[in-house]
Write an enzyme that holds these catalytic residues in place. Structure first.
Site, PDB file in Angstrom:
ATOM      1  N   TYR A  58       0.853  -1.191   0.000  1.00  0.00           N
ATOM      2  CA  TYR A  58       0.000   0.000   0.000  1.00  0.00           C
ATOM      3  C   TYR A  58       0.888   1.241   0.000  1.00  0.00           C
ATOM      4  CZ  TYR A  58      -3.865  -3.187   1.096  1.00  0.00           C
ATOM      5  OH  TYR A  58      -4.794  -4.210   1.071  1.00  0.00           O
ATOM      6  N   HIS A 133      -0.658 -12.204   0.347  1.00  0.00           N
ATOM      7  CA  HIS A 133      -1.517 -11.211  -0.293  1.00  0.00           C
ATOM      8  C   HIS A 133      -2.265 -11.723  -1.530  1.00  0.00           C
ATOM      9  CE1 HIS A 133      -1.871  -6.555  -0.812  1.00  0.00           C
ATOM     10  NE2 HIS A 133      -2.981  -7.163  -1.147  1.00  0.00           N
ATOM     11  N   SER A 213     -12.801  -4.040   0.299  1.00  0.00           N
ATOM     12  CA  SER A 213     -13.736  -3.239  -0.510  1.00  0.00           C
ATOM     13  C   SER A 213     -15.182  -3.619  -0.180  1.00  0.00           C
ATOM     14  CB  SER A 213     -13.491  -3.402  -2.009  1.00  0.00           C
ATOM     15  OG  SER A 213     -12.447  -2.590  -2.446  1.00  0.00           O
ATOM     16  N   PRO A 214     -15.543  -3.673   1.122  1.00  0.00           N
ATOM     17  CA  PRO A 214     -16.891  -4.144   1.497  1.00  0.00           C
ATOM     18  C   PRO A 214     -18.001  -3.183   1.074  1.00  0.00           C
ATOM     19  CG  PRO A 214     -15.774  -3.264   3.420  1.00  0.00           C
ATOM     20  CD  PRO A 214     -14.758  -3.296   2.312  1.00  0.00           C
ATOM     21  N   LEU A 215     -17.621  -1.957   0.713  1.00  0.00           N
ATOM     22  CA  LEU A 215     -18.623  -0.983   0.265  1.00  0.00           C
ATOM     23  C   LEU A 215     -18.633  -0.869  -1.260  1.00  0.00           C
ATOM     24  CD1 LEU A 215     -17.957   1.724   3.009  1.00  0.00           C
ATOM     25  CD2 LEU A 215     -19.809   0.033   2.937  1.00  0.00           C
ATOM     26  N   GLY A 216     -17.907  -1.769  -1.942  1.00  0.00           N
ATOM     27  CA  GLY A 216     -17.937  -1.784  -3.402  1.00  0.00           C
ATOM     28  C   GLY A 216     -16.815  -1.018  -4.073  1.00  0.00           C
TER      29      GLY A 216
END
Length: 293
Positions: A58, A133, A213-216
């Site tokens: 990151y 990863h 990315s649980p919110l898309g």
């Protein structure tokens, strides 16, 4: 400083907040300045978040590997209260050469060096949770996971996980690790549900499933299009007087007791809102409606 106590879930033997914090948006394209990132991490701890996810990849430029790990370590050091209960998970095996691309290196010797470098950047004797990863097509999967097992046996890491894995890889990794696989981190959201078989397998095996990315994704979350694209989430949110983001995370939590979503954030307000999803209770009818949406 007294922070909130959130509902908890288990990763291995550790109890963590049911909602974690994903560090990636603070270190890649479009990242905020360092002060805002530190404030975001502090706000997460204030809100009761005790699980933070990062990776050595990151970062933006080739010469700043571990940018996000160092940021999180600095934020936890400078927090005005006790952070000993915060579990920081990092990952290795994915690289960013600095030209915007993502490459893979699953060689055992590379992973072992990467883990030790991550521990140093995080300022810890042993990494709380270390995850492979992404599978490297040029290296047998078992060889890469074997390196994670060695790190676990050597005490370089306290717990082992994998990321971006399919059901066969989950079973193989758990076997190689002698039943010590504690987490699987895959993409999962209303927009991306193809990891449902992995989520269900983790629930069956008692392994934490960590939706990334649980919110898309950043663009969907930042644009506010989540509620527009998935109207059921907006309607349920309005019924509860909360954001569609909270409803999305609460829906994921309701799918299985092993789910611990890790929404990314780069603003204090974002993670404060997301953390509140740990306390949001949806009815069985609402969960079914959202699952069908």
């Amino acid at each position: 400083m007294q922070h909130r106590i959130l509902a908890t879930r288990k990763i291995g033997g550790r109890a963590v907040s049911a909602i974690g914090l994903g560090g990636m948006p603070m270190s890649i394209e479009g990242r905020p300045d360092r002060d805002r990132s530190i404030a975001t991490i502090h706000a997460a701890v204030d809100a009761g978040v005790t699980f933070i996810d990062t990776a050595d990849a990151y970062h933006l430029h080739a010469d700043e590997v571990g940018h996000n790990e160092e940021l999180i370590a600095e934020a936890l050091r400078s927090y005005g209260g006790d952070t000993s209960g915060v579990l920081v998970a990092t990952k290795g095996g994915h690289l960013r050469p600095g030209d915007g691309s993502w490459t893979k290196d699953g060689r055992p010797e590379y992973l072992k060096e990467a883990a030790k470098a991550s521990a140093k950047r995080l300022g810890v004797e042993a990494i709380g949770l270390y995850q492979f990863h992404r599978p490297d097509p040029d290296v047998p999967y078992g060889d890469s996971v074997g390196a994670i097992r060695d790190l676990l046996d050597e005490g370089v890491i306290e717990m082992a996980g994998i990321s971006n894995a399919n059901p066969d890889q989950i079973r193989e990794a758990n076997d190689i690790l002698g039943g010590r696989l504690v987490s699987v981190q895959n993409q999962f959201s209303p927009r991306f549900r193809s990891s449902l078989p992995e989520l269900e397998l983790c629930a069956e095996l008692g392994i934490a499933f960590l939706p990334w990315s649980p919110l898309g994704g950043i663009s969907l979350a930042r644009s506010g299009a989540l509620g527009t694209e998935y109207s059921a989430f907006l309607e349920v949110a309005e019924a509860h007087g909360v954001s569609p983001f909270q409803v999305t995370l609460a829906w994921e939590l309701a799918l299985a007791p092993v789910v611990v979503p890790i929404p990314g954030a780069s603003r204090p307000a974002s993670i404060t809102d997301s953390a509140a999803a740990a306390e949001l209770r949806l009815t069985a009818d609402e969960v079914a409606r959202l699952s069908a949406a």
